[in-house]
Design a protein around this motif. Sequence first.
Motif, PDB file in Angstrom:
ATOM      1  N   MET A 190      68.247  41.477  47.225  1.00  0.00           N
ATOM      2  CA  MET A 190      67.381  40.910  46.599  1.00  0.00           C
ATOM      3  C   MET A 190      66.129  42.043  46.412  1.00  0.00           C
ATOM      4  N   VAL A 191      65.498  41.902  45.409  1.00  0.00           N
ATOM      5  CA  VAL A 191      64.291  42.816  45.302  1.00  0.00           C
ATOM      6  C   VAL A 191      63.115  42.144  45.502  1.00  0.00           C
ATOM      7  N   ASP A 192      62.225  42.579  46.308  1.00  0.00           N
ATOM      8  CA  ASP A 192      60.904  42.097  46.612  1.00  0.00           C
ATOM      9  C   ASP A 192      59.975  42.602  45.458  1.00  0.00           C
ATOM     10  N   VAL A 193      59.402  41.737  44.445  1.00  0.00           N
ATOM     11  CA  VAL A 193      58.650  41.976  43.392  1.00  0.00           C
ATOM     12  C   VAL A 193      57.245  41.474  43.642  1.00  0.00           C
ATOM     13  N   MET A 194      56.516  42.692  43.510  1.00  0.00           N
ATOM     14  CA  MET A 194      54.839  42.417  43.869  1.00  0.00           C
ATOM     15  C   MET A 194      54.433  41.432  42.704  1.00  0.00           C
ATOM     16  N   PRO A 195      53.301  40.628  43.259  1.00  0.00           N
ATOM     17  CA  PRO A 195      52.773  40.021  42.099  1.00  0.00           C
ATOM     18  C   PRO A 195      51.587  40.928  41.329  1.00  0.00           C
ATOM     19  N   GLU A 196      51.302  40.643  40.129  1.00  0.00           N
ATOM     20  CA  GLU A 196      50.692  41.337  39.087  1.00  0.00           C
ATOM     21  C   GLU A 196      49.238  40.517  38.876  1.00  0.00           C
ATOM     22  N   LEU A 197      48.079  41.113  38.959  1.00  0.00           N
ATOM     23  CA  LEU A 197      46.996  40.346  38.407  1.00  0.00           C
ATOM     24  C   LEU A 197      46.578  41.025  36.985  1.00  0.00           C
ATOM     25  N   VAL A 198      46.702  40.245  36.051  1.00  0.00           N
ATOM     26  CA  VAL A 198      46.358  40.618  34.766  1.00  0.00           C
ATOM     27  C   VAL A 198      44.882  40.489  34.508  1.00  0.00           C
ATOM     28  N   ASN A 213      43.523  43.809  29.404  1.00  0.00           N
ATOM     29  CA  ASN A 213      44.941  44.538  29.022  1.00  0.00           C
ATOM     30  C   ASN A 213      45.414  45.295  30.088  1.00  0.00           C
ATOM     31  N   ARG A 214      45.173  44.964  31.214  1.00  0.00           N
ATOM     32  CA  ARG A 214      45.895  45.795  32.577  1.00  0.00           C
ATOM     33  C   ARG A 214      46.484  45.048  33.323  1.00  0.00           C
ATOM     34  N   ASN A 215      47.686  45.201  33.822  1.00  0.00           N
ATOM     35  CA  ASN A 215      48.370  44.633  34.752  1.00  0.00           C
ATOM     36  C   ASN A 215      48.285  45.538  36.121  1.00  0.00           C
ATOM     37  N   ILE A 216      47.568  44.802  37.414  1.00  0.00           N
ATOM     38  CA  ILE A 216      47.038  45.470  38.422  1.00  0.00           C
ATOM     39  C   ILE A 216      48.235  44.756  39.610  1.00  0.00           C
ATOM     40  N   THR A 217      48.974  45.523  40.100  1.00  0.00           N
ATOM     41  CA  THR A 217      49.720  45.159  41.182  1.00  0.00           C
ATOM     42  C   THR A 217      49.285  44.945  42.488  1.00  0.00           C
ATOM     43  N   VAL A 218      49.406  43.847  42.973  1.00  0.00           N
ATOM     44  CA  VAL A 218      48.801  43.346  44.342  1.00  0.00           C
ATOM     45  C   VAL A 218      49.794  42.925  45.175  1.00  0.00           C
ATOM     46  N   ASP A 219      49.517  42.886  46.586  1.00  0.00           N
ATOM     47  CA  ASP A 219      50.436  42.376  47.586  1.00  0.00           C
ATOM     48  C   ASP A 219      50.497  40.781  47.479  1.00  0.00           C
ATOM     49  N   LYS A 220      51.026  40.288  48.435  1.00  0.00           N
ATOM     50  CA  LYS A 220      51.322  38.688  48.435  1.00  0.00           C
ATOM     51  C   LYS A 220      50.106  38.005  48.883  1.00  0.00           C
ATOM     52  N   SER A 221      49.097  38.931  49.424  1.00  0.00           N
ATOM     53  CA  SER A 221      47.733  38.303  49.858  1.00  0.00           C
ATOM     54  C   SER A 221      46.753  38.383  48.698  1.00  0.00           C
ATOM     55  N   GLY A 222      47.036  39.289  47.831  1.00  0.00           N
ATOM     56  CA  GLY A 222      46.046  39.549  46.666  1.00  0.00           C
ATOM     57  C   GLY A 222      45.361  40.935  46.916  1.00  0.00           C
ATOM     58  N   PHE A 223      45.831  41.627  47.791  1.00  0.00           N
ATOM     59  CA  PHE A 223      45.066  43.059  47.937  1.00  0.00           C
ATOM     60  C   PHE A 223      45.778  43.903  46.802  1.00  0.00           C
ATOM     61  N   MET A 224      44.900  44.712  46.305  1.00  0.00           N
ATOM     62  CA  MET A 224      45.356  45.753  45.255  1.00  0.00           C
ATOM     63  C   MET A 224      46.109  46.699  46.106  1.00  0.00           C
ATOM     64  N   LEU A 225      47.082  47.414  45.407  1.00  0.00           N
ATOM     65  CA  LEU A 225      48.039  48.468  46.261  1.00  0.00           C
ATOM     66  C   LEU A 225      47.500  49.557  45.994  1.00  0.00           C
ATOM     67  N   ASP A 226      46.814  50.192  44.642  1.00  0.00           N
ATOM     68  CA  ASP A 226      45.908  51.207  44.633  1.00  0.00           C
ATOM     69  C   ASP A 226      44.337  50.946  44.461  1.00  0.00           C
ATOM     70  N   PRO A 227      43.540  51.220  45.267  1.00  0.00           N
ATOM     71  CA  PRO A 227      41.980  51.088  44.992  1.00  0.00           C
ATOM     72  C   PRO A 227      41.584  51.766  44.004  1.00  0.00           C
ATOM     73  N   GLY A 260      38.489  45.795  46.438  1.00  0.00           N
ATOM     74  CA  GLY A 260      39.719  46.522  45.941  1.00  0.00           C
ATOM     75  C   GLY A 260      40.320  47.398  46.983  1.00  0.00           C
ATOM     76  N   LEU A 261      40.090  47.175  48.211  1.00  0.00           N
ATOM     77  CA  LEU A 261      40.594  48.110  49.510  1.00  0.00           C
ATOM     78  C   LEU A 261      41.862  47.278  49.813  1.00  0.00           C
ATOM     79  N   PRO A 262      42.823  48.477  50.399  1.00  0.00           N
ATOM     80  CA  PRO A 262      44.314  47.960  50.512  1.00  0.00           C
ATOM     81  C   PRO A 262      43.860  47.059  51.829  1.00  0.00           C
ATOM     82  N   LYS A 263      44.974  46.374  52.069  1.00  0.00           N
ATOM     83  CA  LYS A 263      44.918  45.250  53.366  1.00  0.00           C
ATOM     84  C   LYS A 263      45.077  46.248  54.546  1.00  0.00           C
TER      85      LYS A 263
END
Length: 107
Positions: A1-9, A12-26, A101-104
């Motif tokens: 099973m692939v663990d998909v990270m949620p995205e925040l749109v 026109n940008r898709n921002i990848t966040v972790d399950k808690s809503g923290f951005m992966l790339d500040p 926008g800091l990582p968790k």
Amino acid sequence: MVDVMPELVVGNRNITVDKSGFMLDPNDWTIEIAEALAKLSSLHPLTEDHWRVITYVRAYYEEHHTAPMLRAVLKRTKLKESRLRILFPRSCRECICMIAGLPKGTG
């Protein structure tokens, strides 16, 4: 099973966040993204006091690669802890870092 990270749109940008809503790339952070994260956290609209804290935390992170301690935020922004906890009620420091926008788990 692939663990998909949620995205925040945002726009026109898709921002990848972790399950808690923290951005992966500040480095992807923008003011618009902060507004979107704040809205998701029921902290919208962001006030001048919110921005004073967010701006300081971002600058500190860029220089030190870690989030400042809450005590430093209070000293630098000249806000009382009670005010800061009203501005960012959900686990105060964690909430500030997420919207800034800091990582968790920095610092």
